[in-house]
Scaffold this motif. Sequence first.
Motif, mmCIF file in Angstrom:
data_model
loop_
_atom_site.group_PDB
_atom_site.id
_atom_site.type_symbol
_atom_site.label_atom_id
_atom_site.label_comp_id
_atom_site.label_asym_id
_atom_site.label_seq_id
_atom_site.Cartn_x
_atom_site.Cartn_y
_atom_site.Cartn_z
ATOM 1 N N LEU A 1 28.508 10.967 -9.338
ATOM 2 C CA LEU A 1 27.763 11.314 -8.133
ATOM 3 C C LEU A 1 27.841 12.827 -7.912
ATOM 4 N N LEU A 2 26.663 13.458 -7.794
ATOM 5 C CA LEU A 2 26.612 14.922 -7.676
ATOM 6 C C LEU A 2 26.139 15.371 -6.296
ATOM 7 N N PHE A 3 25.023 14.810 -5.814
ATOM 8 C CA PHE A 3 24.482 15.159 -4.495
ATOM 9 C C PHE A 3 24.228 13.865 -3.724
ATOM 10 N N THR A 4 24.424 13.951 -2.400
ATOM 11 C CA THR A 4 24.129 12.822 -1.519
ATOM 12 C C THR A 4 23.170 13.285 -0.433
ATOM 13 N N LEU A 5 22.026 12.593 -0.341
ATOM 14 C CA LEU A 5 21.075 12.887 0.727
ATOM 15 C C LEU A 5 21.381 11.994 1.934
ATOM 16 N N ASP A 6 20.827 12.352 3.081
ATOM 17 C CA ASP A 6 20.967 11.542 4.285
ATOM 18 C C ASP A 6 20.349 10.167 4.014
ATOM 19 N N LYS A 7 21.175 9.117 4.071
ATOM 20 C CA LYS A 7 20.727 7.782 3.676
ATOM 21 C C LYS A 7 20.065 6.998 4.799
ATOM 22 N N ARG A 8 20.204 7.422 6.041
ATOM 23 C CA ARG A 8 19.771 6.602 7.155
ATOM 24 C C ARG A 8 18.286 6.225 7.108
ATOM 25 N N PRO A 9 17.378 7.144 6.800
ATOM 26 C CA PRO A 9 15.969 6.721 6.732
ATOM 27 C C PRO A 9 15.721 5.662 5.665
ATOM 28 N N PHE A 10 16.432 5.749 4.560
ATOM 29 C CA PHE A 10 16.230 4.794 3.465
ATOM 30 C C PHE A 10 16.866 3.443 3.789
ATOM 31 N N GLU A 11 17.995 3.474 4.513
ATOM 32 C CA GLU A 11 18.617 2.210 4.934
ATOM 33 C C GLU A 11 17.706 1.476 5.931
ATOM 34 N N ILE A 12 17.061 2.235 6.805
ATOM 35 C CA ILE A 12 16.128 1.628 7.751
ATOM 36 C C ILE A 12 14.940 1.001 7.012
ATOM 37 N N ALA A 13 14.468 1.705 5.966
ATOM 38 C CA ALA A 13 13.340 1.170 5.201
ATOM 39 C C ALA A 13 13.726 -0.123 4.493
ATOM 40 N N VAL A 14 14.959 -0.230 4.066
ATOM 41 C CA VAL A 14 15.422 -1.465 3.417
ATOM 42 C C VAL A 14 15.450 -2.604 4.424
ATOM 43 N N GLU A 15 15.972 -2.342 5.601
ATOM 44 C CA GLU A 15 16.025 -3.391 6.630
ATOM 45 C C GLU A 15 14.618 -3.832 7.029
ATOM 46 N N SER A 16 13.698 -2.889 7.124
ATOM 47 C CA SER A 16 12.322 -3.230 7.482
ATOM 48 C C SER A 16 11.683 -4.099 6.400
ATOM 49 N N ALA A 17 11.970 -3.789 5.138
ATOM 50 C CA ALA A 17 11.412 -4.593 4.048
ATOM 51 C C ALA A 17 11.988 -5.994 4.054
ATOM 52 N N LYS A 18 13.242 -6.130 4.393
ATOM 53 C CA LYS A 18 13.846 -7.462 4.480
ATOM 54 C C LYS A 18 13.196 -8.275 5.604
ATOM 55 N N ALA A 19 12.900 -7.620 6.711
ATOM 56 C CA ALA A 19 12.234 -8.313 7.828
ATOM 57 C C ALA A 19 10.831 -8.774 7.432
ATOM 58 N N ASP A 20 10.140 -7.931 6.661
ATOM 59 C CA ASP A 20 8.800 -8.321 6.201
ATOM 60 C C ASP A 20 8.878 -9.554 5.306
ATOM 61 N N ILE A 21 9.916 -9.645 4.506
ATOM 62 C CA ILE A 21 10.079 -10.814 3.639
ATOM 63 C C ILE A 21 10.306 -12.075 4.476
ATOM 64 N N ALA A 22 11.143 -11.955 5.487
ATOM 65 C CA ALA A 22 11.420 -13.103 6.343
ATOM 66 C C ALA A 22 10.145 -13.578 7.056
ATOM 67 N N ARG A 23 9.337 -12.636 7.544
ATOM 68 C CA ARG A 23 8.093 -12.998 8.230
ATOM 69 C C ARG A 23 7.125 -13.658 7.263
#
Length: 400
Positions: free
Chosen positions: A99-121
């Motif tokens: 691991l060399l660089f870490t970007l702010d993960k929060r926007p990507f974590e939100i996108a994952v949760e949103s995609a999971k909700a779309d699957i459930a719907r």
Amino acid sequence: MTTTEPSRSKFVRGFIAVTAAVFVICGPFESYSDSAHAQTAPPAFPVTVATPLAKRIKTWDEYSGRFEAVARVELRPRVSGFIEQVNFKEGSDVKEGDLLFTLDKRPFEIAVESAKADIARAKAQVEFAQADVTRAAPLAESKVLSEQVFEQRKSSLGVAEAAVMSAKAELKSAELNLEWSEVRAPISGRISDKKIDVGNLVVGGQVNSTLLATIVSIDPIHFVFDAAESDYLRYERLSISGGRMSSRSAANPVRIKLADETEWTHEGKMDFVDNAFNERSGTMRGRAIIDNKDGLLSPGLFARLALYGGDVDALLIPDTAIVSDQARKIVYTVNADNVITATTVTPGTMYEGLRVITAGLKPSDRVVIEGVANPAVRPGAKVAPAIGSIKAPDKTAEKQ
């Protein structure tokens, strides 16, 4: 007249007497000159001579070049975001996957949760559409429900199932973006300094993505050099005649010597010859590959390379027998009259501690191998040669 003649006679008789006395004491003038010359002639100086050592040897052609990394990678982000952490020491060695660089993960974590909700719907819609089709099937068989309405309900089920597949694809994309928020080393090697600091916004996934750092591989490492047209033609003719295989098809051996080394310490093999000559320099680019487990060799480092050039019959003499005369290299040879002659030679590389002579000497020449440093040993001087021999030093490996 009577008074003058006795005087002349007395003078002549006196001159003859004096001349005779000088002749008796000193001897004839010619004999005196020869004796003086014999006493002043310099003696013949002793030297040791030997014929060149004839031996079939492996030839090595030398080139200058530099090391290049086998792989070079520019680290650029695949997603955009703010740099949150830098997880490496600049200039250190890294391994693939670090691991060399870490970007702010929060926007990507939100996108994952949103995609999971779309699957459930979408799954809920599939369940409803499936139940609707199940209820409509017996009605359609009894003609209570028209066939068109039944086909519409089955179509709605297909759309719902497609929506599930689409939602799953979105989830994979979101998870991939979340994974890419951690920039990891794609190869093992040595990393440069960071090109951007924590807190900066980087742009990813585009042609002009932000450069984060660079990594170059270290082991193995390439050595790149240029060969002249004459060398290329000689190698190709040797390949055609069977004297030496071309480096295009054979891993011909190479040796490398660094600027602070006196011997050819590093060994490798050829792995590439370019497909065309450089139009500006008229040279052909060649490349060798060398093991670099200790990491001593670094990209950009200059060095000398010796490339195997085939087996030839050569004449070898000690390097100390060669004298520099302005721009020429000469050796002293002794002719049949034991007189020194300066012979111009063309030295080649060293082989087993002896110098290869590529031109200028014959196998029968008597080369002065000891006594060269004597100022009296010069062209035209008479010498007293003692027969010696030329032997290679007691070494098991070839040195150059």
